[in-house]
Scaffold this motif. Structure first.
Motif, short mmCIF file in Angstrom:
data_model
loop_
_atom_site.label_atom_id
_atom_site.label_comp_id
_atom_site.label_asym_id
_atom_site.label_seq_id
_atom_site.Cartn_x
_atom_site.Cartn_y
_atom_site.Cartn_z
N ARG A 36 1.06 -1.22 0.00
CA ARG A 36 0.12 -0.13 0.05
C ARG A 36 0.94 1.22 0.03
NH1 ARG A 36 -4.32 -0.77 4.54
NH2 ARG A 36 -4.96 1.49 4.02
N ILE A 37 2.16 1.18 0.74
CA ILE A 37 2.89 2.30 0.74
C ILE A 37 3.61 2.56 -0.49
CG2 ILE A 37 4.98 3.18 1.47
CD1 ILE A 37 4.20 2.00 4.34
N ALA A 38 4.04 1.42 -1.27
CA ALA A 38 4.50 1.65 -2.48
C ALA A 38 3.63 2.11 -3.61
CB ALA A 38 5.08 0.11 -2.80
N ILE A 39 2.52 1.79 -3.59
CA ILE A 39 1.54 2.35 -4.46
C ILE A 39 1.09 3.65 -4.44
CG2 ILE A 39 -0.99 2.10 -5.17
CD1 ILE A 39 -0.64 -0.96 -4.67
N ALA A 40 0.94 4.20 -2.85
CA ALA A 40 0.46 5.45 -2.64
C ALA A 40 1.57 6.43 -2.76
CB ALA A 40 -0.08 5.61 -1.27
N LEU A 41 2.99 6.20 -2.36
CA LEU A 41 4.08 7.12 -2.55
C LEU A 41 4.04 7.97 -4.00
CD1 LEU A 41 6.72 6.14 -0.15
CD2 LEU A 41 5.11 8.07 0.20
N PRO A 42 4.22 7.22 -4.90
CA PRO A 42 4.42 8.02 -6.25
C PRO A 42 3.20 8.71 -6.58
CG PRO A 42 4.89 5.63 -6.47
CD PRO A 42 4.49 5.69 -5.11
N LEU A 43 1.90 8.36 -6.18
CA LEU A 43 0.90 9.31 -6.34
C LEU A 43 0.65 10.46 -5.57
CD1 LEU A 43 -1.87 6.26 -6.35
CD2 LEU A 43 -0.54 7.40 -8.41
N LEU A 44 1.40 10.49 -4.45
CA LEU A 44 1.25 11.80 -3.68
C LEU A 44 2.44 12.83 -4.02
CD1 LEU A 44 1.05 10.11 -0.11
CD2 LEU A 44 -0.68 11.34 -1.36
N ARG A 45 2.98 12.74 -4.84
CA ARG A 45 4.12 13.65 -5.54
C ARG A 45 3.52 14.94 -5.79
NH1 ARG A 45 7.27 9.15 -8.25
NH2 ARG A 45 8.59 8.35 -6.47
N GLU A 46 4.37 16.00 -5.63
CA GLU A 46 3.91 17.38 -6.14
C GLU A 46 3.65 17.35 -7.36
OE1 GLU A 46 3.07 20.02 -4.40
OE2 GLU A 46 3.48 18.82 -2.39
N GLY A 47 2.46 18.18 -8.00
CA GLY A 47 2.37 18.24 -9.42
C GLY A 47 1.16 17.06 -10.03
N ARG A 48 0.97 16.45 -9.05
CA ARG A 48 -0.18 15.22 -9.38
C ARG A 48 -1.75 15.91 -9.02
NH1 ARG A 48 2.11 10.83 -11.85
NH2 ARG A 48 3.79 10.04 -10.57
N PRO A 49 -2.44 15.83 -9.92
CA PRO A 49 -3.86 16.15 -9.75
C PRO A 49 -4.49 16.02 -8.30
CG PRO A 49 -3.86 14.94 -11.66
CD PRO A 49 -2.49 14.55 -10.90
N ARG A 57 -4.20 9.08 -0.68
CA ARG A 57 -4.20 9.21 0.94
C ARG A 57 -5.22 8.17 1.42
NH1 ARG A 57 -5.44 14.43 -0.11
NH2 ARG A 57 -3.53 15.62 -0.66
N ARG A 58 -6.15 7.87 0.49
CA ARG A 58 -7.17 6.69 0.82
C ARG A 58 -6.49 5.43 0.80
NH1 ARG A 58 -12.94 7.81 0.97
NH2 ARG A 58 -13.15 5.58 0.66
N ILE A 59 -5.28 5.00 -0.02
CA ILE A 59 -4.87 3.85 -0.36
C ILE A 59 -3.91 3.79 0.98
CG2 ILE A 59 -3.26 2.60 -1.60
CD1 ILE A 59 -4.45 3.80 -4.20
N ALA A 60 -2.98 4.66 1.12
CA ALA A 60 -1.98 4.60 2.16
C ALA A 60 -2.58 4.10 3.61
CB ALA A 60 -1.41 5.95 2.37
N PRO A 61 -1.58 3.27 4.12
CA PRO A 61 -2.07 2.70 5.54
C PRO A 61 -1.88 3.88 6.53
CG PRO A 61 0.06 1.92 4.93
CD PRO A 61 -0.28 2.78 3.82
#
Length: 77
Positions: A36-49, A57-61
Motif C-alpha cells: 500500500r505504501i509503494a502504491i501510494a507514495l508515487p501518487l502523492l508527489r507534487e504536481g499530481r492532480p 491518501r485513502r490507499i496509504a495505510p
C-alpha cells in the motif's frame, strides 16, 4: 464475446481480486502495508492532480504511533 458472458467474467475477476486482497491482508499484514505504501507514495508527489493525491491518501495505510509521548516517527519499531 457475448455481453452477459463478459459481464460474468468481470464479476468473477472482481470477486477473485477482493478475495485475494482479504487473504493477503489477513495472512501477510506487513507485506500488505508495504504494498500500500509503494502504491501510494508515487501518487502523492507534487504536481499530481488533487483527485489522484486524495485517492493515494485513502490507499496509504494509517500511521503506526506509539504511546502518548511518541511523535510517530516509527524509529523504535
Amino acid at each position: 464475446m457475448d455481453g452477459p458472458l463478459l459481464l460474468q467474467y468481470l464479476v468473477v475477476a472482481l470477486a477473485v481480486l477482493v478475495s485475494a486482497g482479504a487473504v493477503m491482508h489477513k495472512q501477510f499484514p506487513n507485506a500488505t502495508r508495504r504494498l500500500r505504501i509503494a502504491i501510494a507514495l508515487p501518487l502523492l508527489r507534487e504536481g499530481r492532480p488533487a483527485w489522484l493525491r486524495a485517492w493515494a491518501r485513502r490507499i496509504a495505510p494509517p500511521g503506526q504511533g506509539g504511546g502518548k509521548n511518541c511523535g510517530g516517527c516509527n524509529g523504535c519499531g
